[in-house]
Scaffold this active site. Structure first.
Site, mmCIF file in Angstrom:
data_model
loop_
_atom_site.group_PDB
_atom_site.id
_atom_site.type_symbol
_atom_site.label_atom_id
_atom_site.label_comp_id
_atom_site.label_asym_id
_atom_site.label_seq_id
_atom_site.Cartn_x
_atom_site.Cartn_y
_atom_site.Cartn_z
ATOM 1 C CG HIS A 61 38.818 36.317 46.127
ATOM 2 N ND1 HIS A 61 38.998 35.102 46.740
ATOM 3 C CD2 HIS A 61 37.650 36.225 45.465
ATOM 4 C CE1 HIS A 61 37.990 34.302 46.436
ATOM 5 N NE2 HIS A 61 37.163 34.967 45.671
ATOM 6 C CB THR A 165 46.366 37.629 38.231
ATOM 7 O OG1 THR A 165 45.824 38.523 39.214
ATOM 8 C CG2 THR A 165 47.328 38.375 37.337
HETATM 9 ZN ZN LIG Z 1 45.153 42.071 40.559
#
Ligand SMILES: [Zn+2]
Length: 216
Positions: A61, A165
Site C-alpha cells: 500500500h 492511518t
Molecule cells: Zn503512514
C-alpha cells in the site's frame, strides 16, 4: 478485541469498511492552528539516524524503507521501525491538503508508537528523494542516503494522540506533525505516485482531543 475483517485484505477503495476499534481518537486529522495549545512539556525531538539506507521496497500500500535510527522524544528513547510515504498527504493544516506526507514510525521499548510526519509541498526537487527512489528493491548498507535531507532542520511541531492511518488503525499513537515543510518537484511526485497514488486516509473527527504545539 478481535478484528472482524482480515487486516491483510484492506484496500484504499473500501475505506468505509475499515475497522475502527474505538472510533474516538483516529488519525489523520485536520489541524486547526489557532486552536493548538502551547505544549508545557520540554518536548525536544533529537534524531540520531544512520546515513545509510538498509532497504526500500513496495509494501503493497506504500513505498516503505528501513534504516537504523533512534529518536529521543521528550527525553524518551524510541527506535525507528520504518518510514513510508502517502500521496496525497494525510494531515491537513487549516484545511490545506499536501501532495506528499512522510511518516517516520518509531516504537518504544514497551511498544508505544510515535510517528513523526513531514509534509511536502511542490517546489524545488529534493535530490535525496531521487536517491531513495533509485534504491528501490535494493538492500545493503553500501550507500550514503541521508534521510535527514527529507526532514526539516526545525523540529517545531503539532502533537496529538491518534492512531495508525491504515488497518488495524490501532489507537494511542503519539503524532508529531512537523510545522516546517519540505519540497519536492512535480516530476518527483509523478515518480513516487507511479508506485502508489491516492494511498491516504481522509481527516478523522477530533472528538474533543487537544492538539498541542511546540515551538523551539
Ligand atoms: Zn503512514
Amino acid at each position: 478485541m478481535k478484528p472482524e475483517t482480515n487486516v491483510s485484505q484492506w484496500s484504499y477503495e473500501n475505506k468505509e469498511n475499515w475497522i475502527k476499534p474505538l472510533p474516538k481518537s483516529q488519525s489523520p486529522i485536520n489541524i486547526v492552528t489557532r486552536e493548538a495549545e502551547p505544549m508545557l512539556a520540554e518536548g525536544r525531538i533529537v534524531l540520531n539516524y544512520s546515513h545509510q539506507l538498509l532497504s526500500l521496497f513496495d509494501a503493497d500500500h506504500c513505498i516503505e524503507g528501513k534504516l537504523k535510527g533512534l529518536a529521543s522524544i521528550n527525553s524518551r528513547p524510541f527506535i525507528l521501525s520504518q518510514f513510508h510515504f502517502h500521496a496525497s498527504g494525510e494531515h491537513t493544516i487549516d484545511g490545506t491538503f499536501f501532495p506528499l506526507e512522510l511518516h517516520l514510525v518509531h516504537e518504544s521499548q514497551v511498544g508505544m508508537l510515535a510517528v513523526i510526519a513531514v509534509l511536502f509541498e511542490l517546489g524545488e526537487a529534493n535530490e535525496t528523494l531521487d536517491d531513495i527512489l533509485d534504491f528501490m528493491n535494493q538492500s545493503g548498507e553500501d550507500n550514503h542516503i541521508n534521510m535527514m535531507d527529507l526532514i526539516p532542520d526545525s523540529f517545531d511541531y503539532y502533537h496529538y494522540l491518534g492512531s495508525l492511518t491504515t488497518p488495524p488503525l490501532t489507537e494511542n499513537v503519539e503524532w508529531y506533525v512537523l510545522m516546517n515543510r519540505m519540497t519536492l518537484s512535480k516530476e518527483q511526485l509523478k515518480r513516487l505516485t507511479s508506485y502508489h497514488n491516492h494511498n491516504f486516509r481522509e481527516p478523522q473527527n477530533l472528538n474533543n482531543r487537544k492538539v498541542l504545539k511546540k515551538l523551539f
